[in-house]
Design a protein around this motif. Sequence first.
Motif, mmCIF file in Angstrom:
data_model
loop_
_atom_site.group_PDB
_atom_site.id
_atom_site.type_symbol
_atom_site.label_atom_id
_atom_site.label_comp_id
_atom_site.label_asym_id
_atom_site.label_seq_id
_atom_site.Cartn_x
_atom_site.Cartn_y
_atom_site.Cartn_z
ATOM 1 N N PHE A 7 3.240 -29.776 -7.758
ATOM 2 C CA PHE A 7 3.691 -30.778 -8.726
ATOM 3 C C PHE A 7 3.356 -32.183 -8.219
ATOM 4 O O PHE A 7 2.871 -33.038 -8.978
ATOM 5 N N THR A 8 3.600 -32.417 -6.943
ATOM 6 C CA THR A 8 3.298 -33.721 -6.343
ATOM 7 C C THR A 8 1.800 -33.992 -6.377
ATOM 8 O O THR A 8 1.361 -35.105 -6.716
ATOM 9 N N TRP B 260 9.298 -22.239 -3.690
ATOM 10 C CA TRP B 260 9.728 -23.502 -4.278
ATOM 11 C C TRP B 260 9.053 -24.690 -3.600
ATOM 12 O O TRP B 260 8.781 -25.719 -4.266
ATOM 13 N N GLU C 252 14.504 -24.844 -9.481
ATOM 14 C CA GLU C 252 13.079 -25.118 -9.719
ATOM 15 C C GLU C 252 12.876 -25.829 -11.057
ATOM 16 O O GLU C 252 12.031 -25.462 -11.871
ATOM 17 N N GLN C 253 13.663 -26.892 -11.246
ATOM 18 C CA GLN C 253 13.591 -27.711 -12.456
ATOM 19 C C GLN C 253 12.668 -28.901 -12.224
ATOM 20 O O GLN C 253 12.726 -29.532 -11.168
ATOM 21 N N TYR C 254 11.865 -29.241 -13.232
ATOM 22 C CA TYR C 254 10.962 -30.384 -13.126
ATOM 23 C C TYR C 254 10.941 -31.156 -14.437
ATOM 24 O O TYR C 254 11.027 -30.563 -15.510
ATOM 25 N N VAL D 26 15.025 -28.948 -7.572
ATOM 26 C CA VAL D 26 13.729 -28.269 -7.432
ATOM 27 C C VAL D 26 13.782 -27.122 -6.431
ATOM 28 O O VAL D 26 12.827 -26.348 -6.328
ATOM 29 N N VAL E 35 8.879 -40.425 -9.782
ATOM 30 C CA VAL E 35 9.699 -39.383 -9.178
ATOM 31 C C VAL E 35 10.066 -39.815 -7.767
ATOM 32 O O VAL E 35 9.274 -40.478 -7.083
ATOM 33 N N LEU F 284 14.096 -35.728 -7.567
ATOM 34 C CA LEU F 284 13.846 -34.321 -7.295
ATOM 35 C C LEU F 284 14.674 -33.922 -6.086
ATOM 36 O O LEU F 284 14.388 -34.315 -4.951
ATOM 37 N N GLU G 70 5.537 -24.894 -5.000
ATOM 38 C CA GLU G 70 5.577 -25.477 -6.348
ATOM 39 C C GLU G 70 5.776 -26.983 -6.293
ATOM 40 O O GLU G 70 5.146 -27.730 -7.064
ATOM 41 N N LEU G 71 6.633 -27.452 -5.381
ATOM 42 C CA LEU G 71 6.857 -28.895 -5.242
ATOM 43 C C LEU G 71 5.592 -29.600 -4.769
ATOM 44 O O LEU G 71 5.246 -30.685 -5.267
ATOM 45 N N TRP H 277 17.004 -33.482 -10.822
ATOM 46 C CA TRP H 277 16.328 -32.212 -11.009
ATOM 47 C C TRP H 277 16.405 -31.399 -9.720
ATOM 48 O O TRP H 277 15.917 -31.834 -8.687
#
Length: 251
Positions: free
Chosen positions: A95-96, A88, A62-64, A58, A73, A12, A91-92, A56
């Motif tokens: 996701f984490t 962003w 903002e790709q996951y 991120v 990851v 990431l 969002e990270l 990716w």
Amino acid sequence: MEAKAPLRIAILEAGYPPERAAAKYGNYGSIFASFLEASVAKIATPEFPGLEVTKWDVQKLEQYPSLDDIDAVLISGSASSSFDNTPWIIELVEFTRMILIEQTRVRIIGICFGHQIVARALGAKVDRNAQGWEASVVPMQLSPLGKRLFNGRDTLNLYQMHRDIVTELPEGVQLLGSTPVCEIHGMYAPKRLITVQGHPEFNSDIVSEILGLRKSLGIISQDMFEEMMSRVNNKHDGLEAGVAVLEFLNE
């Protein structure tokens, strides 16, 4: 003996290398891919599985990845602050947190900014370090667990490039090491996560360019620049850290 399936690692990319480093080594995904392959080559066990690395962006894109397609990851470093609330970064963090809370198969590696994002996702505070910058090669004093994971050594010399820190150890993780200006330099939870505040993937070229840029922008003083540059070619244990990361993935 049937070969093991490759370890599928999603890098990431939370930031971008400086211009000359990017031209020479590629983006952070490429830098980490080269670093991980070199770490595999250092492992004595020939049966260690190969790697399948994807990249990716991120931050800008903002790709996951889908968790179904990966085994781990790796969250890269960044010039951004891990405690900011830009979309962003939020969002990270989410996701984490999802990886850490909602499932147990996919593992997490956090590097510098990534180390801080993992701590934040676990509810710990990340903030600016009142003691200022820590940069260039710095010896990290390892905890008893850190000594075991990093091949019995007492210290680990890693490139640093940060003035943000994790201020408290999240519940359920163990400390890997400390320096005089940063108490929480690495975290570990078996089969779940491993992080380091330093940059095992960096080399003297990359660090020298970043230091020069930060001096030119007035972020660090001339005296700080000269002192940090005096250590830039000191012994660096990046591949030893890489071996520990790969052994964690293969637990």
